[in-house]
Design an enzyme around this catalytic site. Sequence first.
Site, PDB file in Angstrom:
ATOM      1  N   ARG A  50       0.848  -1.083   0.387  1.00 59.03           N
ATOM      2  CA  ARG A  50       0.224   0.072   0.209  1.00 59.03           C
ATOM      3  C   ARG A  50       0.447   1.089   0.008  1.00 59.03           C
ATOM      4  O   ARG A  50       0.900   1.466   1.081  1.00 59.03           O
ATOM      5  CB  ARG A  50      -0.698   0.170   1.179  1.00 59.03           C
ATOM      6  CG  ARG A  50      -1.333  -1.328   0.645  1.00 59.03           C
ATOM      7  CD  ARG A  50      -2.943  -0.880   2.626  1.00 59.03           C
ATOM      8  NE  ARG A  50      -3.884  -2.899   2.906  1.00 59.03           N
ATOM      9  CZ  ARG A  50      -4.336  -2.319   3.438  1.00 59.03           C
ATOM     10  NH1 ARG A  50      -4.264  -1.635   4.389  1.00 59.03           N
ATOM     11  NH2 ARG A  50      -5.178  -3.579   3.620  1.00 59.03           N
ATOM     12  N   ASP A  52       1.657   5.052   0.055  1.00 56.20           N
ATOM     13  CA  ASP A  52       1.330   6.592   0.148  1.00 56.20           C
ATOM     14  C   ASP A  52       1.328   7.308  -1.135  1.00 56.20           C
ATOM     15  O   ASP A  52       1.679   6.944  -2.130  1.00 56.20           O
ATOM     16  CB  ASP A  52       2.752   7.146   1.692  1.00 56.20           C
ATOM     17  CG  ASP A  52       2.482   6.032   2.562  1.00 56.20           C
ATOM     18  OD1 ASP A  52       1.465   5.287   2.964  1.00 56.20           O
ATOM     19  OD2 ASP A  52       3.034   6.011   3.336  1.00 56.20           O
ATOM     20  N   TYR A 111      12.734  -1.681  -3.079  1.00 56.11           N
ATOM     21  CA  TYR A 111      12.201  -0.320  -3.301  1.00 56.11           C
ATOM     22  C   TYR A 111      13.431   0.562  -3.304  1.00 56.11           C
ATOM     23  O   TYR A 111      14.660   0.247  -3.098  1.00 56.11           O
ATOM     24  CB  TYR A 111      11.552   0.567  -1.449  1.00 56.11           C
ATOM     25  CG  TYR A 111      10.096   0.338  -1.550  1.00 56.11           C
ATOM     26  CD1 TYR A 111       9.405   0.808  -2.167  1.00 56.11           C
ATOM     27  CD2 TYR A 111      10.200  -0.863  -0.775  1.00 56.11           C
ATOM     28  CE1 TYR A 111       8.196   0.700  -1.340  1.00 56.11           C
ATOM     29  CE2 TYR A 111       8.899  -1.392  -0.236  1.00 56.11           C
ATOM     30  CZ  TYR A 111       8.209  -0.495  -0.695  1.00 56.11           C
ATOM     31  OH  TYR A 111       6.687  -0.037  -0.649  1.00 56.11           O
ATOM     32  N   ARG A 198      11.088   5.533   3.996  1.00 58.29           N
ATOM     33  CA  ARG A 198      11.543   6.651   3.931  1.00 58.29           C
ATOM     34  C   ARG A 198      11.910   7.161   5.334  1.00 58.29           C
ATOM     35  O   ARG A 198      12.139   7.915   5.411  1.00 58.29           O
ATOM     36  CB  ARG A 198      10.244   6.880   3.739  1.00 58.29           C
ATOM     37  CG  ARG A 198       9.700   7.389   2.466  1.00 58.29           C
ATOM     38  CD  ARG A 198       8.295   7.885   2.371  1.00 58.29           C
ATOM     39  NE  ARG A 198       8.066   8.921   2.934  1.00 58.29           N
ATOM     40  CZ  ARG A 198       6.548   9.887   3.592  1.00 58.29           C
ATOM     41  NH1 ARG A 198       5.451   8.453   3.266  1.00 58.29           N
ATOM     42  NH2 ARG A 198       6.871  10.780   4.269  1.00 58.29           N
TER      43      ARG A 198
END
Length: 245
Positions: A50, A52, A111, A198
């Site tokens: 999911r 952001d 990522y 992040r």
Amino acid sequence: MARFKLTIEYDGTPYVGWQRQSNGASVQGALEAAILAMTGETVTLRGAGRTDAGVHATGQVAHVDLAKDWRPAVVRDGLNAHLVEESVVVLAAERVADDFDSRFSARGRHYIYRILDRRPPPALDRRRVWHRREPLDVEAMNAGARHLLGHHDFTTFRSANCQSKSPMKTLDRLEARRVGDLIEVRADARSFLHNQVRSMVGTLERVGLGAWPPERVAEALAARDRAACAAVAPPWGLYLVGVDY
């Protein structure tokens, strides 16, 4: 019913995130609308992660059950025909077994976080990189990153809104590399906590600037306290680039 695995690319800028929400357009919602337009079916698309609001993807994966056993190429091209007004593209469609689950069958997620460290701001990559006006020391960032590798309690790097039952995760890779003015931070793990990537990048940015010594990353991890984390990096530099099965 026929189950299809979709590999998806999107620019997350115009969306509230992957997940369908009442407060704005989502990637999931755009794809479900395309499926309805193509097949006449109202479905729930299940994604591997999911992402952001503002986060991008070049290798998001989702699965969906359709009443008709379409040819995969027809699914891919038909959905893309209904996505021309969206910042979403289906790169591939594949027929999979009924027990395939895009989230729970995943064995790894990858990522990349992109940082542009030059004084002039980006023109073409605005909202697609994190712009830092001062140069970052990639070697120092990697020295800090090494403290996070392995199996740890990542409470420090976890969002207060994270719904995961445990803060324990195994980080297989966290590495920065420079390509000209661009720094790419690669993060690989079976799964991540909400905002973990992040949060880690925001901390490594402090190290790259020289504001933190690399050893402080280990101290932040050991603190198991969200207050020990540096400011979270903005969403627009983050890309989900692949999911392993």
